[in-house]
Design an enzyme around this catalytic site. Structure first.
Site, mmCIF file in Angstrom:
data_model
loop_
_atom_site.group_PDB
_atom_site.id
_atom_site.type_symbol
_atom_site.label_atom_id
_atom_site.label_comp_id
_atom_site.label_asym_id
_atom_site.label_seq_id
_atom_site.Cartn_x
_atom_site.Cartn_y
_atom_site.Cartn_z
ATOM 1 C CE LYS A 1 15.370 38.367 -8.071
ATOM 2 N NZ LYS A 1 15.553 38.444 -9.543
ATOM 3 C CB ALA B 1 -0.126 18.679 -1.967
#
EC number: 1.1.1.3
Lengths: 447, 447
Positions: free
Chosen positions: A215, A42
């Site tokens: 979804k 990250a």
């Protein structure tokens, strides 16, 4: 020349975490287990600073004393030391929605696994995110640990998507593939799924297709650049599928899977959207036929990429936590540029309203299963309705009597023909006295 | 409150395109066909301003008059009106590398489909990108249209990757699955692949595993945070696989696939890396066994995500162009934050040098195939070597004589045991006079 190699010196991404069920504790466990690696990827540390859940005292097997506790999760976005909020509370409205609105309203990014909330309120939330320069991220809301939101929104972004379909509910797929493996009936395998933690005590949302419909509506918006339209998803669950259907389908070379499918069609000078969740017969040589257990798989057909398949665990604490933290890593890396304005690939204002398409002209093959009283003339009644509706029958199987002798099962597969004819045939049989129950109609997946 | 909804007013991303073969013209065709949609998703227009290729006059079926032509592609990065360069020239060194260095050196982003260049020079190029605040992007270099670089670098970023493996070469897979379907031998199916455009006139890189090794070395760096080490990839191609091997494997419940596989192991207090490209026996119920034709598929096992599968077209102009333009959309969206310093997921300086792992202690089952002269004692010689090397045989099949009567084929599958023992057995047979050729050794995929 900018020296971006110093990125590691960036301040940590400070996170508030709402919801400490299996996924919430999974996120904490993941950041404990993989923390150094996640920080290296990250470019900065991930630091949970505050948490909230319904019950403070429950033993979750993790040490919560390091985090500030909030009884009221909706206070957390206002904290000055919070950059992003992770919402794992669930529920389309209520505290989850309040939390989401306050987070984005405060110009902070929201990461959520809440498919119901995104399906119902995703457009409003995306609008709010854009207004406030915040990111709305929901990889974990669709297909658990599979990076399919990213795959579609970014990986396939160069393509006009022709169709998107797949297995979007792990519970249903567990039950259907267990029925296939054991020959047992639906009720027994539902109970087994519940025992093994693959189905909830109230399984309605999973087995009746609602979860898959949430979804699908999200994926359709990204794929086709349309406004989310959950209400228009035609939804049919798996609770009426019998062991005998699975057996007949297998004889004919098919597996039965609950398939969510969306595509578009030009009708009456407009682009219309067809969204369906239905149990389908899938040819045994199609990749989706081999997907078993609680696995999810999504196929997308792009006009340049061709067919892409994404497959993996559709639920569970580890996979869902993996998706949540992937979203956090995107935020930490600063790779959410476009997402502050376009979580559904294009800005909300540019998403088109697409009315539901009329599927009656679509051609395909269909599996029909009737349960009938064992008396003369019933088969003639059914086949006459087929003839009158111009449905051409390719094969027909009549099984012996059920164990209690009360009914006989008749299954058939049609030749390719318009859906509307099958619908008409079913209508013609609506009052047929020979049927013990409404027929089960399942399309055959063409792909 | 920043209003990011005005992003569409951003200036176009101005692109120089080097290489106008099938992929280069595919990129132009894609931007023509999907241009408005791509611009909507990217938040800005994509504009090709300059092109270069070896031959200017060749008819490519597209109108190049709109673009400035350069005889020397390496001039293009210096143009003030170029933001990003797309390199589709190929070759690990030469003009492609010069172009890449000049592009990144000028602080401009590079999008490349050049697996050989990234495998050989990716670390240097990533360093140069970081120094100059430019992005290095190579989705199209691995597995064609499948967004697997993104899937691994971003989608699975929260996971410690335990293993990555897959079918990384479409040509080899086309040949193997065609041998399976037809029963024909390698040479015949290679010729058929060449006729159908699935294999090049000189197919060496594809059929001997070099192309797959390039891709594997790139994926391993992203997955394990290690320095790219193409030279250490153990590579074995498919040219020695016979129709008889495919038949034997099928009898035993396996398909033969060329598998690239990488994982790590702690040895002598260090993390070591095993990278291999080898034809393997894949159990019929494994998703990779069903992958046929020129399709690619990559499986990655994450410690939280579990198994993820990415599948799609591994080559071809459309799919590869799809991946190239996806990278351009990332750049246009400004989602390349971390990529300016970390195209391999972590900054180059943080990638670890991992020495090659010694696989001899690994346990597994192995398929061994010998071709022997048809005379007494040969089988005894082979089985004695197995015994002396402590290889335990699970099953053995001896086929009749070959058509010309010159040799007999003996295939066997071992019980699970250390690889080193199989290696020793093969060494013991190095001088065996009964063998007509060196034995073919293929591991059985355990997964």
């Amino acid at each position: 020349m900018a020296d971006n190699s110093r990125k590691a010196a960036l301040p940590p991404l400070r996170i508030a975490l709402a919801g400490l069920g299996t996924v919430g504790t999974g996120v904490i466990r993941l950041l404990e287990a993989n923390g150094a690696m996640v920080a290296a990827r990250a470019g900065r540390d991930m630091r949970i600073v505050a948490v909230s859940a319904r019950e403070r005292s429950r033993d979750r097997g993790i040490d919560l004393s390091r985090y500030d506790w909030h009884d009221d999760m909706t206070e957390m976005p206002a904290r000055e030391d919070v950059d992003a909020v992770v919402e794992l509370v669930g529920g389309s409205d209520g505290p989850a929605l309040t939390l989401a609105r306050r987070t984005l309203g405060a110009g902070k990014s929201l990461v959520t696994a809440n498919k119901a909330m995104v399906a119902h309120h995703g457009l409003d939330l995306a609008e709010l995110a854009a207004q406030n320069g915040a990111a709305l991220k929901f990889e974990a809301a669709v297909a658990g640990g599979i990076p399919v939101v990213k795959g579609l929104r970014e990986g396939a972004a160069a393509n006009a998507i022709e169709q998107i379909y797949g297995i979007l509910n792990g519970t249903s797929n567990f039950i259907l593939s267990a029925m296939e493996d054991t020959g047992a009936d639906f009720d027994e395998m539902l109970a087994s799924a519940q025992e093994r933690g693959f189905a909830e005590a109230d399984p309605t949302f999973d087995i009746e297709g609602v979860d898959a419909a949430h979804k699908l509506a999200i994926l359709a918006a990204i794929a086709f650049g349309c406004r989310i339209d959950f209400a228009s998803v035609e939804t049919q669950g798996i609770s009426r599928v019998r062991a005998a259907d699975i057996r007949q389908a297998a004889t004919l070379g098919f597996a039965i899977r609950l398939i969510g499918m969306a595509d578009t069609e030009e009708q009456e000078g407009m682009t219309k959207l067809l969204q369906r969740v239905r149990p389908c017969l899938v040819p045994k040589d199609h990749p989706l036929a081999a997907v078993d257990g609680p696995t999810n798989a999504v196929v997308t057909e792009g006009n340049f990429s061709g067919r892409l398949l994404f497959q993996g665990a559709g639920a569970g604490d580890g996979p869902t936590a993996s998706a949540v933290v992937a979203d956090l890593i995107d935020l930490a890396r600063g790779e959410a540029g476009g997402e502050t304005s376009a979580p559904f690939s294009v800005p909300v204002a540019d998403l088109k309203a697409m009315p539901p398409a009329d599927p009656s002209g679509r051609k395909g093959r269909t599996y029909l299963r009737f349960t009938v009283y064992d008396r003369p003339g019933v088969l003639a009644e059914i086949t006459a309705a087929m003839r009158d509706a111009e449905v051409s029958i390719e094969s027909l199987i009549q099984e012996g009597r059920s164990d209690d002798g009360s009914e006989v099962l008749v299954a058939m597969v049609t030749h390719e023909g318009p859906e509307g004819c099958v619908t008409k045939a079913i209508e013609l049989l609506a009052d047929a006295e020979g049927l013990t129950a409404p027929p089960l109609v399942m399309p055959i997946l063409q792909a």
